[in-house]
Design a protein around this motif. Sequence first.
Motif, PDB file in Angstrom:
ATOM      1  N   ASP A  16     -13.057 -18.988   0.700  1.00  0.00           N
ATOM      2  CA  ASP A  16     -13.588 -18.841   2.063  1.00  0.00           C
ATOM      3  C   ASP A  16     -13.321 -17.435   2.594  1.00  0.00           C
ATOM      4  O   ASP A  16     -14.193 -16.813   3.218  1.00  0.00           O
ATOM      5  CB  ASP A  16     -12.956 -19.871   3.006  1.00  0.00           C
ATOM      6  CG  ASP A  16     -13.397 -21.294   2.731  1.00  0.00           C
ATOM      7  OD1 ASP A  16     -14.516 -21.461   2.201  1.00  0.00           O
ATOM      8  OD2 ASP A  16     -12.633 -22.216   3.026  1.00  0.00           O
ATOM      9  N   LEU A  17     -12.101 -16.932   2.372  1.00  0.00           N
ATOM     10  CA  LEU A  17     -11.748 -15.594   2.864  1.00  0.00           C
ATOM     11  C   LEU A  17     -12.621 -14.525   2.212  1.00  0.00           C
ATOM     12  O   LEU A  17     -13.044 -13.567   2.870  1.00  0.00           O
ATOM     13  CB  LEU A  17     -10.276 -15.304   2.573  1.00  0.00           C
ATOM     14  CG  LEU A  17      -9.236 -16.056   3.406  1.00  0.00           C
ATOM     15  CD1 LEU A  17      -7.832 -15.675   2.953  1.00  0.00           C
ATOM     16  CD2 LEU A  17      -9.411 -15.745   4.882  1.00  0.00           C
ATOM     17  N   ILE A  18     -12.878 -14.700   0.916  1.00  0.00           N
ATOM     18  CA  ILE A  18     -13.736 -13.746   0.220  1.00  0.00           C
ATOM     19  C   ILE A  18     -15.165 -13.825   0.751  1.00  0.00           C
ATOM     20  O   ILE A  18     -15.820 -12.805   1.007  1.00  0.00           O
ATOM     21  CB  ILE A  18     -13.691 -14.001  -1.300  1.00  0.00           C
ATOM     22  CG1 ILE A  18     -12.277 -13.725  -1.833  1.00  0.00           C
ATOM     23  CG2 ILE A  18     -14.715 -13.148  -2.041  1.00  0.00           C
ATOM     24  CD1 ILE A  18     -12.066 -14.144  -3.276  1.00  0.00           C
ATOM     25  N   GLN A  19     -15.649 -15.049   0.957  1.00  0.00           N
ATOM     26  CA  GLN A  19     -17.015 -15.233   1.446  1.00  0.00           C
ATOM     27  C   GLN A  19     -17.167 -14.768   2.897  1.00  0.00           C
ATOM     28  O   GLN A  19     -18.244 -14.322   3.289  1.00  0.00           O
ATOM     29  CB  GLN A  19     -17.419 -16.702   1.297  1.00  0.00           C
ATOM     30  CG  GLN A  19     -17.594 -17.124  -0.160  1.00  0.00           C
ATOM     31  CD  GLN A  19     -17.799 -18.618  -0.324  1.00  0.00           C
ATOM     32  OE1 GLN A  19     -17.676 -19.393   0.617  1.00  0.00           O
ATOM     33  NE2 GLN A  19     -18.114 -19.031  -1.554  1.00  0.00           N
ATOM     34  N   LEU A  20     -16.109 -14.868   3.682  1.00  0.00           N
ATOM     35  CA  LEU A  20     -16.159 -14.369   5.059  1.00  0.00           C
ATOM     36  C   LEU A  20     -16.390 -12.863   5.092  1.00  0.00           C
ATOM     37  O   LEU A  20     -16.910 -12.317   6.065  1.00  0.00           O
ATOM     38  CB  LEU A  20     -14.863 -14.708   5.797  1.00  0.00           C
ATOM     39  CG  LEU A  20     -14.756 -16.122   6.359  1.00  0.00           C
ATOM     40  CD1 LEU A  20     -13.349 -16.391   6.868  1.00  0.00           C
ATOM     41  CD2 LEU A  20     -15.765 -16.328   7.491  1.00  0.00           C
ATOM     42  N   HIS A  21     -16.008 -12.181   4.011  1.00  0.00           N
ATOM     43  CA  HIS A  21     -16.254 -10.742   3.911  1.00  0.00           C
ATOM     44  C   HIS A  21     -17.651 -10.438   3.362  1.00  0.00           C
ATOM     45  O   HIS A  21     -18.038  -9.268   3.279  1.00  0.00           O
ATOM     46  CB  HIS A  21     -15.201 -10.083   3.008  1.00  0.00           C
ATOM     47  CG  HIS A  21     -13.870  -9.900   3.665  1.00  0.00           C
ATOM     48  ND1 HIS A  21     -12.928 -10.911   3.733  1.00  0.00           N
ATOM     49  CD2 HIS A  21     -13.319  -8.824   4.292  1.00  0.00           C
ATOM     50  CE1 HIS A  21     -11.850 -10.456   4.359  1.00  0.00           C
ATOM     51  NE2 HIS A  21     -12.061  -9.194   4.706  1.00  0.00           N
ATOM     52  N   GLY A  22     -18.389 -11.484   2.964  1.00  0.00           N
ATOM     53  CA  GLY A  22     -19.757 -11.288   2.495  1.00  0.00           C
ATOM     54  C   GLY A  22     -19.930 -11.282   0.995  1.00  0.00           C
ATOM     55  O   GLY A  22     -20.962 -10.880   0.477  1.00  0.00           O
ATOM     56  N   MET A  23     -18.914 -11.740   0.247  1.00  0.00           N
ATOM     57  CA  MET A  23     -18.996 -11.784  -1.214  1.00  0.00           C
ATOM     58  C   MET A  23     -19.029 -13.243  -1.673  1.00  0.00           C
ATOM     59  O   MET A  23     -18.165 -14.036  -1.293  1.00  0.00           O
ATOM     60  CB  MET A  23     -17.792 -11.072  -1.836  1.00  0.00           C
ATOM     61  CG  MET A  23     -17.835 -10.977  -3.352  1.00  0.00           C
ATOM     62  SD  MET A  23     -16.369 -10.095  -3.998  1.00  0.00           S
ATOM     63  CE  MET A  23     -16.800  -9.943  -5.733  1.00  0.00           C
ATOM     64  N   LYS A  24     -20.016 -13.601  -2.482  1.00  0.00           N
ATOM     65  CA  LYS A  24     -20.143 -14.965  -2.969  1.00  0.00           C
ATOM     66  C   LYS A  24     -19.325 -15.151  -4.250  1.00  0.00           C
ATOM     67  O   LYS A  24     -18.996 -14.177  -4.935  1.00  0.00           O
ATOM     68  CB  LYS A  24     -21.617 -15.292  -3.233  1.00  0.00           C
ATOM     69  CG  LYS A  24     -22.491 -15.185  -1.999  1.00  0.00           C
ATOM     70  CD  LYS A  24     -23.950 -15.454  -2.340  1.00  0.00           C
ATOM     71  CE  LYS A  24     -24.830 -15.296  -1.109  1.00  0.00           C
ATOM     72  NZ  LYS A  24     -26.267 -15.498  -1.430  1.00  0.00           N
ATOM     73  N   SER A  25     -19.053 -16.396  -4.565  1.00  0.00           N
ATOM     74  CA  SER A  25     -18.251 -16.676  -5.765  1.00  0.00           C
ATOM     75  C   SER A  25     -18.965 -16.197  -7.028  1.00  0.00           C
ATOM     76  O   SER A  25     -18.324 -15.764  -7.990  1.00  0.00           O
ATOM     77  CB  SER A  25     -17.950 -18.174  -5.860  1.00  0.00           C
ATOM     78  OG  SER A  25     -19.154 -18.936  -5.867  1.00  0.00           O
ATOM     79  N   THR A  26     -20.310 -16.248  -7.032  1.00  0.00           N
ATOM     80  CA  THR A  26     -21.055 -15.777  -8.198  1.00  0.00           C
ATOM     81  C   THR A  26     -20.930 -14.271  -8.371  1.00  0.00           C
ATOM     82  O   THR A  26     -21.043 -13.753  -9.492  1.00  0.00           O
ATOM     83  CB  THR A  26     -22.542 -16.151  -8.067  1.00  0.00           C
ATOM     84  OG1 THR A  26     -23.033 -15.699  -6.791  1.00  0.00           O
ATOM     85  CG2 THR A  26     -22.732 -17.663  -8.167  1.00  0.00           C
ATOM     86  N   ASP A  27     -20.699 -13.555  -7.266  1.00  0.00           N
ATOM     87  CA  ASP A  27     -20.546 -12.102  -7.349  1.00  0.00           C
ATOM     88  C   ASP A  27     -19.261 -11.708  -8.082  1.00  0.00           C
ATOM     89  O   ASP A  27     -19.170 -10.613  -8.640  1.00  0.00           O
ATOM     90  CB  ASP A  27     -20.538 -11.475  -5.949  1.00  0.00           C
ATOM     91  CG  ASP A  27     -21.854 -11.690  -5.215  1.00  0.00           C
ATOM     92  OD1 ASP A  27     -22.898 -11.680  -5.887  1.00  0.00           O
ATOM     93  OD2 ASP A  27     -21.835 -11.860  -3.981  1.00  0.00           O
ATOM     94  N   ILE A  28     -18.263 -12.587  -8.050  1.00  0.00           N
ATOM     95  CA  ILE A  28     -16.986 -12.282  -8.705  1.00  0.00           C
ATOM     96  C   ILE A  28     -17.192 -12.110 -10.200  1.00  0.00           C
ATOM     97  O   ILE A  28     -16.729 -11.136 -10.806  1.00  0.00           O
ATOM     98  CB  ILE A  28     -15.957 -13.397  -8.425  1.00  0.00           C
ATOM     99  CG1 ILE A  28     -15.646 -13.462  -6.914  1.00  0.00           C
ATOM    100  CG2 ILE A  28     -14.679 -13.158  -9.222  1.00  0.00           C
ATOM    101  CD1 ILE A  28     -14.739 -14.613  -6.528  1.00  0.00           C
ATOM    102  N   ASP A  29     -17.928 -13.042 -10.826  1.00  0.00           N
ATOM    103  CA  ASP A  29     -18.160 -12.953 -12.268  1.00  0.00           C
ATOM    104  C   ASP A  29     -19.048 -11.765 -12.615  1.00  0.00           C
ATOM    105  O   ASP A  29     -18.871 -11.134 -13.665  1.00  0.00           O
ATOM    106  CB  ASP A  29     -18.786 -14.249 -12.774  1.00  0.00           C
ATOM    107  CG  ASP A  29     -17.787 -15.403 -12.783  1.00  0.00           C
ATOM    108  OD1 ASP A  29     -16.585 -15.119 -13.000  1.00  0.00           O
ATOM    109  OD2 ASP A  29     -18.189 -16.549 -12.557  1.00  0.00           O
TER     110      ASP A  29
END
Length: 404
Positions: free
Chosen positions: A385-398
């Motif tokens: 959630d904290l990462i997505q609140l900054h505008g980064m999706k979980s798919t972007d991590i990979d």
Amino acid sequence: MKLSIVRLDHSIAEIKTTSPGIEIESLSRAVFEYLSCKSAIEDPITSRWNPFARQKASCNSSLKETLIKSIMRYFKAHDRWTAFSSLLLKSIAFHRHIDPNVPIDVADKMLPVIDLPRTKFNRPFLPQTLAEKTSTRVADEEVEESRESVMNVSHQFPYVCMIQKQGSDHTHASSTQLQYDMIGCDLVIFEARLNKYSPTITAFLESFVGCFTTSEWQAISNDARSLPRSDDSLLKEFFLRWAMKEAYTKALGVGLNIDFDSFETRLIGHDVDSKDIEGVWTPHDGIWESITADIQQNNPNEQVEHQFSFVGQVIRTRDPNSDYWVFSFIPLVEEVVENSIQSEETASSGCICICKGPFNEEADAATSSDSKQHRIIVENLSLLDLIQLHGMKSTDIDVMRQKK
């Protein structure tokens, strides 16, 4: 006020499910590279946030490496995950400080990870904007700290929490009800760290006697003037009393840089009667017993966070001054997760203590302690959630990991 709580053990399991094999260093690098990093102080002349200032790419790269080192300097993996989560929470606090309308679920644009400035006591703070005209004196230090938006972070694995008061908190309340400038919070887990030097609960507690006044220790211990308590009850009372003291010193901005026996915390109506100006303590149930009794009596089945607020008096033991504060307790209720592997570390329960003040009069503190009128907004977040609140999706991590 808004309290954000992150449950880390669940969050780590979630991230490792969506991104198998990922470790904290590769995750933090991917997040910082995708979002970029910025310092909260962008104007070297005013030491305040300047939305028009631009940061050089070299500065961003240097800051990114500095932040990575601040995370990886810890030996234990749990501490590294905690440091990363704490950094993202403080970054979200900054963005909400600059724009109170930042969404509470997923950001519609990318927000950089913000590194906050710190006081001489190493306390992170939200800087004033160019619109705020006066500097603030905190703990004998001239600090360009915002008084419109104040935040404080606390953590103990598996939890990280942050309390934030924003300028918008004043919108729907009179100035008399919210005449306080300082907030602090402390999170405690009810677990004694026993070892060969402190092999029992009693020995563990006795190592902290010097941090409390005589009256405070009477409220904790099983001495002749106290009601007899079990080891579990003694342990909870100790941690709650400690959380009160640490939340107070964090509100002052000094943290552990003050002798804990130099002041005494009293809960009016619990430790002493509001009319008892001499402050004579009488035997009573512990704070946790009072909280659990209230839950069972008033709202045992409500699926909401339980909140309990007391008016407190803080008395300095080396001078005659005292003032009033509000101490709020929010229990960390353990959730049973189906098919989860419960370890001794993740099965712990605890509590968050929030201290706000000071108030000149007991009546003002009593008004502000009304949990129905001034209920703390609680949001439970995951690390994703904290990462997505900054505008980064979980798919972007990979995607970012594959680029390396």
